[in-house]
Design a protein around this motif. Sequence first.
Motif, short mmCIF file in Angstrom:
data_model
loop_
_atom_site.label_atom_id
_atom_site.label_comp_id
_atom_site.label_asym_id
_atom_site.label_seq_id
_atom_site.Cartn_x
_atom_site.Cartn_y
_atom_site.Cartn_z
N ARG A 78 0.82 -1.22 0.00
CA ARG A 78 0.00 0.00 0.00
C ARG A 78 0.85 1.27 0.00
NH1 ARG A 78 -4.49 1.34 4.70
NH2 ARG A 78 -5.10 3.45 3.99
N ARG A 80 3.30 1.89 -1.60
CA ARG A 80 3.86 2.14 -2.93
C ARG A 80 2.80 2.14 -4.03
NH1 ARG A 80 7.40 -1.21 -5.14
NH2 ARG A 80 6.75 -3.07 -4.01
N TRP A 81 1.54 2.32 -3.66
CA TRP A 81 0.47 2.29 -4.66
C TRP A 81 0.62 3.38 -5.73
CZ3 TRP A 81 -4.71 1.18 -1.59
CH2 TRP A 81 -4.71 -0.17 -1.20
N ASN A 82 1.30 4.44 -5.40
CA ASN A 82 1.48 5.51 -6.39
C ASN A 82 2.76 5.36 -7.21
OD1 ASN A 82 -0.90 6.97 -5.73
ND2 ASN A 82 0.11 7.78 -3.91
N LEU A 89 -1.76 -4.03 -6.95
CA LEU A 89 -1.81 -3.38 -5.65
C LEU A 89 -2.32 -4.38 -4.63
CD1 LEU A 89 -2.06 -1.21 -7.99
CD2 LEU A 89 -3.04 0.29 -6.27
N GLU A 267 -8.15 5.27 -0.87
CA GLU A 267 -6.82 5.45 -1.44
C GLU A 267 -6.64 4.65 -2.73
OE1 GLU A 267 -3.64 4.72 1.29
OE2 GLU A 267 -4.47 6.05 2.82
N THR A 270 -8.23 6.64 -5.48
CA THR A 270 -7.45 7.85 -5.74
C THR A 270 -6.16 7.52 -6.48
OG1 THR A 270 -8.36 8.94 -3.78
CG2 THR A 270 -6.30 9.82 -4.67
N SER A 271 -5.49 6.46 -6.05
CA SER A 271 -4.21 6.08 -6.66
C SER A 271 -4.38 5.71 -8.13
CB SER A 271 -3.58 4.91 -5.90
OG SER A 271 -3.21 5.29 -4.60
N ARG A 274 -5.22 8.83 -10.16
CA ARG A 274 -4.04 9.68 -10.30
C ARG A 274 -3.09 9.13 -11.35
NH1 ARG A 274 -2.21 9.53 -5.26
NH2 ARG A 274 -3.27 11.43 -4.62
N ARG A 275 -2.94 7.82 -11.37
CA ARG A 275 -1.98 7.21 -12.29
C ARG A 275 -2.45 7.22 -13.75
NH1 ARG A 275 0.49 1.93 -9.35
NH2 ARG A 275 1.36 1.70 -11.45
#
Length: 278
Positions: A78, A80-82, A89, A267, A270-271, A274-275
Motif C-alpha cells: 500500500r 507504494r500504490w502511487n 496493488l 486510497e 485515488t491512486s 491519479r496514475r
Amino acid sequence: MKPSSDVTGLYRNFPAYLWVEDEETRTYLQAVWEGESHIKVLVAGGHGYLHAVVNAARNDYNTHVFGFRDRDFGVSNRARWNDHTVVVLTADVVEIENLLLDPDAIAACQVNTARHDARKIEQELTMLATPLTWWMSCRRTITEIRDAVVGDFLEHPGRDRVRTQGDAEAAITGSPWWARVLPTLQPDWGNAATITRKLQDHEASYRAMLSTGAWRREFSGKEILRELTTRIWTRKRPKDPECRLTFVQEIARAQRELNRVPQEIRELRTSIRRRIGH
C-alpha cells in the motif's frame, strides 16, 4: 504490431481497468464507488490468474490496466500504490471481506432483518472469530513451509546463459536457493518439533488479537462474513451466490451512506485515478 494477447481488445472503453480476484471484491468496490465512470472492475478468478492477465495487458503496453488483490499471508504494498512500477496493488487486510466486518454498517444495512445493533454484531463477530485461532495458525504455518521451499526458487535461465555442462551446473548450484534454502529444508521443516512450536507461537499471537481487535484485519474475513450472514439476514434470504453478494453489496452501501468507506479503499480509487491522469 499485432498484440500478443487477445485480451487487449477488452481495454478500449475505460480510462482504467482493475482486475480483482473474485466477484465479492468487484461487488464491494462497485457499491462503495457508486458512480465511478473511470475504472472498470473485472474478475480474474484468483490471484494467480490476476497476475497473469495484468502482466499480459502490460506486455501489450496497456498501462491503464491494474490489479488489486488480498494480502493473504504476504506483505501489503500500500505504501507504494502511487509507484508506477507497482501494477498489482496488494491490500493491507488478509482478505477484502475483512473491510466489511464493520458493526455499524452491518447494523444499518437493509438486510439486517434480525435487527441487531452494532454492539450485538460486535459480540457476534468476536464469537465467530474466537474458534479460528488454530485454523489461522495452521494456514500461516503451511504458508511459511511453502515459502521456505519455493522462496528464491530457481528460475529457468536465458538461452545464452547455458551453452555447456558447466553453465548448466552453475545455473543450479550457483543459485541463492541452492546455497541458502535447500540445505536448511530438512533440519528446519522436517522436524515435527519445529512445526509444533510454530503452530503454538502463531496460535498465541492470533489469540492475543482477540482482545485487541487486531483480529479484524488478520483473521479470514471470508469465513466470518459467511457465518455472520445467517445471523443477520434471518428472513427472505435468497440462495448463494445471490445471498452472499447481496450481503456484501448492502454492507458496502451502508458504509458509503454512513461515510465509513475504509480509507484503504478510498486510497485505492485515488491512486488509480491519479496514475491515469484523472
